[in-house]
Write a protein that holds these residues in place. Sequence first.
Motif, PDB file in Angstrom:
ATOM      1  N   GLY A  92       0.820  -1.214   0.000  1.00  0.00           N
ATOM      2  CA  GLY A  92       0.000   0.000   0.000  1.00  0.00           C
ATOM      3  C   GLY A  92       0.848   1.256   0.000  1.00  0.00           C
ATOM      4  N   TYR A  93       0.352   2.289   0.665  1.00  0.00           N
ATOM      5  CA  TYR A  93       0.996   3.608   0.671  1.00  0.00           C
ATOM      6  C   TYR A  93       2.431   3.555   1.188  1.00  0.00           C
ATOM      7  N   ILE A  94       2.718   2.618   2.079  1.00  0.00           N
ATOM      8  CA  ILE A  94       4.068   2.525   2.635  1.00  0.00           C
ATOM      9  C   ILE A  94       4.847   1.366   2.007  1.00  0.00           C
ATOM     10  N   ASP A 100       0.631  -9.030  -1.786  1.00  0.00           N
ATOM     11  CA  ASP A 100      -0.585  -8.354  -1.342  1.00  0.00           C
ATOM     12  C   ASP A 100      -1.761  -9.310  -1.520  1.00  0.00           C
ATOM     13  N   THR A 148      -3.054  -1.653  10.322  1.00  0.00           N
ATOM     14  CA  THR A 148      -3.390  -1.938  11.724  1.00  0.00           C
ATOM     15  C   THR A 148      -4.566  -1.028  12.106  1.00  0.00           C
ATOM     16  N   THR A 150       2.335   0.334  12.049  1.00  0.00           N
ATOM     17  CA  THR A 150       2.126   0.978  13.347  1.00  0.00           C
ATOM     18  C   THR A 150       1.443  -0.037  14.262  1.00  0.00           C
ATOM     19  N   HIS A 175      -5.173   9.255   9.035  1.00  0.00           N
ATOM     20  CA  HIS A 175      -5.146   7.867   9.496  1.00  0.00           C
ATOM     21  C   HIS A 175      -4.052   7.627  10.525  1.00  0.00           C
TER      22      HIS A 175
HETATM   23  N1  LIG Z   1       0.265   5.754   4.973  1.00  0.00           N
HETATM   24  C1  LIG Z   1       1.031   6.421   5.816  1.00  0.00           C
HETATM   25  O1  LIG Z   1       1.272   7.608   5.633  1.00  0.00           O
HETATM   26  C2  LIG Z   1       1.667   5.729   7.000  1.00  0.00           C
HETATM   27  C3  LIG Z   1       2.690   6.394   7.698  1.00  0.00           C
HETATM   28  C4  LIG Z   1       3.298   5.747   8.750  1.00  0.00           C
HETATM   29  C5  LIG Z   1       2.882   4.473   9.122  1.00  0.00           C
HETATM   30  N2  LIG Z   1       1.870   3.839   8.441  1.00  0.00           N
HETATM   31  C6  LIG Z   1       1.487   2.499   8.863  1.00  0.00           C
HETATM   32  O2  LIG Z   1       1.948   1.562   7.907  1.00  0.00           O
HETATM   33  C7  LIG Z   1       1.051   0.448   7.851  1.00  0.00           C
HETATM   34  C8  LIG Z   1       0.582   0.273   6.417  1.00  0.00           C
HETATM   35  O3  LIG Z   1      -0.095   1.466   6.043  1.00  0.00           O
HETATM   36  P1  LIG Z   1      -0.462   1.788   4.546  1.00  0.00           P
HETATM   37  O4  LIG Z   1      -0.895   3.220   4.533  1.00  0.00           O
HETATM   38  O5  LIG Z   1       0.631   1.346   3.636  1.00  0.00           O
HETATM   39  O6  LIG Z   1      -1.736   0.826   4.360  1.00  0.00           O
HETATM   40  P2  LIG Z   1      -2.496   0.480   3.001  1.00  0.00           P
HETATM   41  O7  LIG Z   1      -3.872   0.141   3.385  1.00  0.00           O
HETATM   42  O8  LIG Z   1      -2.235   1.549   1.979  1.00  0.00           O
HETATM   43  O9  LIG Z   1      -1.735  -0.823   2.481  1.00  0.00           O
HETATM   44  C9  LIG Z   1      -1.720  -2.027   3.133  1.00  0.00           C
HETATM   45  C10 LIG Z   1      -1.774  -3.154   2.095  1.00  0.00           C
HETATM   46  O10 LIG Z   1      -1.658  -4.392   2.781  1.00  0.00           O
HETATM   47  C11 LIG Z   1      -2.482  -5.347   2.122  1.00  0.00           C
HETATM   48  N3  LIG Z   1      -2.733  -6.457   3.036  1.00  0.00           N
HETATM   49  C12 LIG Z   1      -3.594  -6.512   4.084  1.00  0.00           C
HETATM   50  N4  LIG Z   1      -3.473  -7.701   4.729  1.00  0.00           N
HETATM   51  C13 LIG Z   1      -2.506  -8.385   4.077  1.00  0.00           C
HETATM   52  C14 LIG Z   1      -1.926  -9.672   4.263  1.00  0.00           C
HETATM   53  N5  LIG Z   1      -2.281 -10.454   5.277  1.00  0.00           N
HETATM   54  N6  LIG Z   1      -0.982 -10.079   3.386  1.00  0.00           N
HETATM   55  C15 LIG Z   1      -0.605  -9.271   2.370  1.00  0.00           C
HETATM   56  N7  LIG Z   1      -1.108  -8.045   2.143  1.00  0.00           N
HETATM   57  C16 LIG Z   1      -2.047  -7.605   2.998  1.00  0.00           C
HETATM   58  C17 LIG Z   1      -3.697  -4.557   1.700  1.00  0.00           C
HETATM   59  O11 LIG Z   1      -4.381  -5.176   0.626  1.00  0.00           O
HETATM   60  C18 LIG Z   1      -3.070  -3.208   1.309  1.00  0.00           C
HETATM   61  O12 LIG Z   1      -2.776  -3.148  -0.080  1.00  0.00           O
HETATM   62  C19 LIG Z   1      -0.081   0.774   8.822  1.00  0.00           C
HETATM   63  O13 LIG Z   1       0.165   0.168  10.059  1.00  0.00           O
HETATM   64  C20 LIG Z   1      -0.015   2.289   8.962  1.00  0.00           C
HETATM   65  O14 LIG Z   1      -0.521   2.723  10.176  1.00  0.00           O
HETATM   66  C21 LIG Z   1       1.266   4.449   7.379  1.00  0.00           C
END
Ligand SMILES: NC(=O)c1ccc[n+]([C@@H]2O[C@H](COP(=O)([O-])OP(=O)(O)OC[C@H]3O[C@@H](n4cnc5c(N)ncnc54)[C@H](O)[C@@H]3O)[C@@H](O)[C@H]2O)c1
Length: 405
Positions: free
Chosen positions: A13-15, A34, A86, A121, A258
């Motif tokens: 995803g985003y990270i 994913d 999370t 997180t 978020h």
């Molecule tokens: N986006 C931000 O700016 C940011 C910044 C700091 C920390 N975080 C943390 O990073 C983590 C990820 O955030 P994000 O924004 O990338 O989330 P996101 O929702 O953009 O991406 C997560 C991806 O994980 C996939 N996924 C879910 N369960 C799975 C599994 N069991 N196996 C494989 N893939 C799976 C989902 O389909 C999704 O594509 C979170 O804990 C978030 O709090 C995010």
Amino acid sequence: MDNKPNVVMVGLGYIGLPTAALIAKNKTYVHGVDINPEIVKTINAGKIHIIEPELDNAVENAVKDGFLYASTVPVEADSYLIVVPTPFKGKNEPDISFVESATKAIIPLLKENDLYIIESTSPIGTTELMMNLIYSERPELKNKLNIAYCPERVLPGNVMYELVHNDRVIGGINDESTEKAVDFYRQFIKGDLHKTNARTAEMCKLVENSSRDVQIAFANELSLICDKADINVWELIKLANKHPRVNILQPGCGVGGHCIAVDPYFIVADYPMESKIIGTAREINNYKSFWCAEKVKNAKLEFELQHGRKPRIALLGLAFKPNIDDLRESPAKYIVQKVLQNANDEEYYIVEPNINEHKVFKLTSYEEAIDKADIIVFLVAHDEFKNYKAIKEKIVLDFCGALNK
Ligand SMILES: NC(=O)c1ccc[n+]([C@@H]2O[C@H](COP(=O)([O-])OP(=O)(O)OC[C@H]3O[C@@H](n4cnc5c(N)ncnc54)[C@H](O)[C@@H]3O)[C@@H](O)[C@H]2O)c1
């Protein structure tokens, strides 16, 4: 992919995706995983499913050069990164089931000396919990894996730069794990890498966002007091900040996104008795949104009493902060919903210049809304709104300081 991957990135995803692209750019093979097959398909076509500057090129090149391949299932590697969501469950309780299921998927693939890192997180103790889960299913590997936690702190919109240049906090379940994780990140990251233990690293991420939340809550509390005391809160804060050791943040219509609006609950859920300020800050910031909606309701009733007709109301901004298109956990969106729930034949103009359309709200242009409305409500201090020229007969509610900064 013919080449054996060195890294498995679980969660694209985003990270996870930008991190995978960065690692691949450094000519390390990445097998991205994913559970969403559409995402996998998109990435393998060299395309991206999220909006983030420079990510498209990075992914296209990584896939073209054969350093990034996506799949719905993991494969054997040397390092495994868990970057899955999370979210909450129930009443503001962190849900680590995604981290757990991502971990379960890679447990059968682990071998001696492998590196397992959680970036999601997470509540305090998650890394130890996952270590116990891994060793309960693979007891022969006990104390033979490197297990660490390394939170992410990038700013959406500037991820590709910050991923490389931000400092990172890295905490292993023992010193050797910390060292191995630091060696891993050192290959891709120019920022300083700060060593600690897993629990401190987990807490560090939660504290960074809680700290912002508490400081914004202070500003929001001041805005409530100043409203009653008939003091311009923005002028007050500007003046107070002339003190060399005072730095009060700006109030707004609540706190969204978020991270800041979510992560403090990860502390409060586990330490409710001790986290009084953190919990109260969440309450104040949530209350501020409710208060704004009430203010709009009162302005509407007053207008009707004075003019004998229903007002036309412009609600300016839906995003969770200025100049972005992200509506997640947005207090402005909450206020608009709340105001519309109380609608009683008034006319509303909803404006969000950073998105073209919304599936629930009919959007109006800023110019049209300003022109037609009797009551103008500033919810987000987008740049477009700052050129507003006061018109005597219009009532203005500025909850975000768009006109006062
Ligand atoms: N986006 C931000 O700016 C940011 C910044 C700091 C920390 N975080 C943390 O990073 C983590 C990820 O955030 P994000 O924004 O990338 O989330 P996101 O929702 O953009 O991406 C997560 C991806 O994980 C996939 N996924 C879910 N369960 C799975 C599994 N069991 N196996 C494989 N893939 C799976 C989902 O389909 C999704 O594509 C979170 O804990 C978030 O709090 C995010």
